[in-house]
Design a protein around this motif. Structure first.
Motif, short mmCIF file in Angstrom:
data_model
loop_
_atom_site.label_atom_id
_atom_site.label_comp_id
_atom_site.label_asym_id
_atom_site.label_seq_id
_atom_site.Cartn_x
_atom_site.Cartn_y
_atom_site.Cartn_z
N GLN A 24 94.30 73.12 116.77
CA GLN A 24 94.33 71.74 117.28
C GLN A 24 95.60 71.03 116.81
OE1 GLN A 24 90.79 69.54 116.33
NE2 GLN A 24 91.22 67.91 117.78
N TYR A 25 96.00 71.28 115.60
CA TYR A 25 97.23 70.67 115.07
C TYR A 25 98.45 71.18 115.84
CZ TYR A 25 101.24 70.04 111.97
OH TYR A 25 102.48 69.75 111.45
N GLN A 85 98.26 69.34 119.24
CA GLN A 85 98.27 67.87 119.28
C GLN A 85 99.15 67.23 118.22
OE1 GLN A 85 94.21 66.55 118.94
NE2 GLN A 85 93.48 67.80 120.65
N ILE A 126 91.17 73.78 113.22
CA ILE A 126 92.07 72.68 112.87
C ILE A 126 93.52 73.10 113.11
CG2 ILE A 126 92.88 71.15 111.03
CD1 ILE A 126 90.16 71.48 109.70
N SER A 176 97.29 64.27 115.19
CA SER A 176 96.51 63.30 115.96
C SER A 176 95.41 62.71 115.08
CB SER A 176 95.87 63.97 117.18
OG SER A 176 94.90 64.92 116.76
N VAL A 177 94.76 61.67 115.58
CA VAL A 177 93.67 61.04 114.83
C VAL A 177 92.57 62.05 114.55
CG1 VAL A 177 91.88 59.28 114.92
CG2 VAL A 177 94.17 58.75 115.74
N LEU A 178 92.22 62.87 115.54
CA LEU A 178 91.16 63.85 115.35
C LEU A 178 91.55 64.91 114.30
CD1 LEU A 178 89.91 64.45 119.02
CD2 LEU A 178 88.74 63.23 117.18
N VAL A 179 92.80 65.35 114.34
CA VAL A 179 93.27 66.32 113.35
C VAL A 179 93.23 65.72 111.96
CG1 VAL A 179 95.27 67.63 112.54
CG2 VAL A 179 94.65 67.67 114.97
N GLU A 180 93.70 64.48 111.82
CA GLU A 180 93.68 63.81 110.52
C GLU A 180 92.25 63.69 110.01
OE1 GLU A 180 96.08 62.77 108.58
OE2 GLU A 180 97.89 62.37 109.77
N GLN A 181 91.31 63.35 110.88
CA GLN A 181 89.91 63.21 110.48
C GLN A 181 89.34 64.54 109.99
OE1 GLN A 181 88.10 61.55 114.00
NE2 GLN A 181 88.52 59.42 113.39
N ARG A 182 89.68 65.59 110.70
CA ARG A 182 89.17 66.91 110.29
C ARG A 182 89.79 67.37 108.97
NH1 ARG A 182 89.07 71.16 115.17
NH2 ARG A 182 87.83 72.27 113.61
N ASN A 239 82.87 72.60 116.50
CA ASN A 239 84.33 72.55 116.62
C ASN A 239 84.84 73.94 117.01
OD1 ASN A 239 85.20 69.79 115.80
ND2 ASN A 239 84.08 70.34 113.92
#
Length: 379
Positions: free
Chosen positions: A157-158, A161, A154, A164-170, A150
Motif C-alpha cells: 500500500q505504501y 500510495q 502495508i 497516505s493517511v491510511l498507510v500512516e494509520q496502519r 487488510n
C-alpha cells in the motif's frame, strides 16, 4: 597455673584453620549479562560475533562478567565460532519475534513456540543486565502481513500510495502493537528480577522503510517503560553507518566490521544503565575487519579432473557461495569461477602437471579472505 608469658601466648595463638577462616573475605559476585534477541544477536556459524567483541571490552576494562543464557552456539548446526574459548552463553534465536519469548502467541490461534520463556530464564539465571536485540522481525513481518481485513500489505500500500493517511494509520497501529509486545516482555523479565537493568537496541534493518524504522525507534525511546529501580537505555544502533557498505551482510546482520560498531553501542548502553557492571566509557576500536573464516575444502584428483568440495567447510562458516581460483603452474595463468549454492567444482585439465586451488567464501555482500593454497599433481 600458667605463667604470665604462657598466658599471653595462649590468648594470642589460634589454630591454623581458625586463623585462615577469619582472614577470608566473601567472594565477590560476578555480574551477569544476558543477551536476548533474534538473529542479529544470535549470529551465525563461523562468525566472530559482536557478543565476543563486547566481552573483549569488558576484559579491556578489567571488569569481570558472566554472560548467561540457555544457549551457547551460533545460528546453524556446526557449533563453530571463529573466536575460540570465550563466554558465549546467550538467549537468542534467529527468526524470533518478541512474543516468542513469552507465553503468548503473536497471532490468535497460532501455536506458541515456547522454547525461550523469559520468565523461567530470569528466574533461574538472575542476570543483572539484559541486552535486548529484537524487533526487526516483528516490524518487517507486520509490513508484509495480509489479512482478511487488510488483503493489501502495508508495504504494498505504501508503494502504491506513498505516505497516505491510511498507510500512516496502519503504521501507527503497527508501532502500537510492537510497543505493547515489548512492554509485556519487559514486565515479564522484571517480574522475576525487579531491579534488572535493560539495554534495548533500536531496530537496524535496512530492509524496513527508513521512516517506519525511525517511528519505531522513536517510540522505543519515548514509550518503553523504565523504573527508578530498573532503568532502561535504548542503545543508538540505528547509526547511519549501517547503511554503508561493509557494516552489514544483507542490510540486517553485521559483518566483522559491523560487530565492532554493535559492540560499541551495546557497551555504551551497559555503562549508562549499569556503571557498576561496566565502569568505564566504551572504547571498542572502530576499524575495518576482514571476514577471515578458516576454509578447508577437500581437493582431490580423479584421472584428469581436479575436484574441489567445500560442503562441510561452507556449512561450518555459513558460506553461501564460493569463488574458486584455479592456477595452472605450467603457464602461470589463473582462472576464476564464482559458484552460488553449489557444494563442489570440477575442472578437467588437458595435460599433466601441477595445479593450485584456493577458495573464497561469499555471504551476502561479504567476500572472505582466500583459503590457504592447495597444490595437486595431475599425472
Amino acid at each position: 597455673m600458667l605463667s604470665g608469658q604462657q598466658a599471653s601466648w595462649s590468648l594470642s595463638w589460634r589454630p591454623g584453620w581458625l586463623r585462615s577462616r577469619r582472614r577470608v573475605a566473601p567472594a565477590a559476585t560476578v555480574p551477569k549479562v544476558m543477551v536476548v534477541g533474534d538473529s542479529v544477536a544470535h549470529q551465525f556459524d563461523g562468525d566472530v560475533t559482536w557478543r565476543y567483541r563486547l566481552g573483549v571490552e569488558f576484559k579491556r576494562q578489567n571488569a569481570a562478567v558472566n554472560f548467561v543464557g540457555p544457549f551457547r552456539w551460533g545460528y546453524g548446526e556446526s557449533h563453530n565460532y571463529l573466536a575460540k574459548n570465550w563466554d558465549s552463553d546467550h538467549d537468542s534465536q534467529g527468526a524470533t519475534l518478541i512474543t516468542d519469548f513469552m507465553d503468548i502467541s503473536p497471532v490468535p490461534g497460532a501455536p506458541n513456540w515456547g522454547r525461550f520463556n523469559i520468565v523461567d530464564e530470569m528466574q533461574s539465571l538472575q542476570p543483572d543486565v539484559v541486552v535486548s536485540v529484537m524487533g526487526n522481525n516483528d516490524v518487517n513481518n507486520a509490513m508484509v502481513l495480509r489479512t482478511l481485513a487488510n488483503p493489501i500489505s502495508i508495504r504494498d500500500q505504501y508503494r502504491a500510495q506513498g505516505r497516505s493517511v491510511l498507510v500512516e494509520q496502519r503504521v501507527d497501529a503497527l508501532v502500537d502493537g510492537v510497543l505493547e509486545d515489548y512492554t509485556a516482555f519487559l514486565a515479564s523479565a522484571r517480574s522475576r528480577k525487579a531491579d534488572v537493568r535493560v539495554v534495548v537496541s533500536e531496530i537496524t534493518s535496512q530492509l524496513i522503510e527508513p521512516w517506519v524504522r525511525d517511528e519505531v525507534n522513536d517510540a522505543f525511546a519515548a514509550r518503553l517503560p523504565s523504573t527508578s529501580t530498573s532503568p532502561l537505555v535504548v542503545a543508538l544502533s540505528d547509526d547511519p553507518k549501517w547503511a554503508k557498505a561493509g557494516y552489514t551482510v544483507d542490510g540486517i546482520h553485521t559483518t566483522p566490521t559491523g560487530d565492532l560498531l554493535m559492540a560499541q553501542k551495546m557497551a555504551t548502553g551497559i555503562h549508562a544503565v549499569a556503571p557498576a557492571v561496566l565502569p568505564g566509557a566504551a572504547k571498542v576500536p572502530q576499524v575495518t575487519v576482514p571476514w577471515s573464516p578458516v576454509l578447508t575444502p577437500k581437493v582431490s584428483v580423479s584421472r584428469r579432473k581436479v575436484v574441489v568440495n567445500w560442503a562441510a567447510t561452507a556449512r561450518a562458516n555459513t558460506v553461501l557461495g564460493v569463488q574458486v581460483k584455479f592456477t595452472d603452474l605450467q603457464n602461470r595463468k589463473s582462472y576464476y569461477s564464482t559458484l552460488a549454492q553449489k557444494p563442489s567444482w570440477t575442472s578437467a585439465v588437458k595435460r599433466p602437471g601441477r595445479y593450485r586451488v584456493q577458495i573464497q567464501g561469499i555471504r551476502g555482500t561479504m567476500r572472505s579472505t582466500w583459503s590457504k593454497v592447495y597444490e595437486v599433481r595431475v599425472r
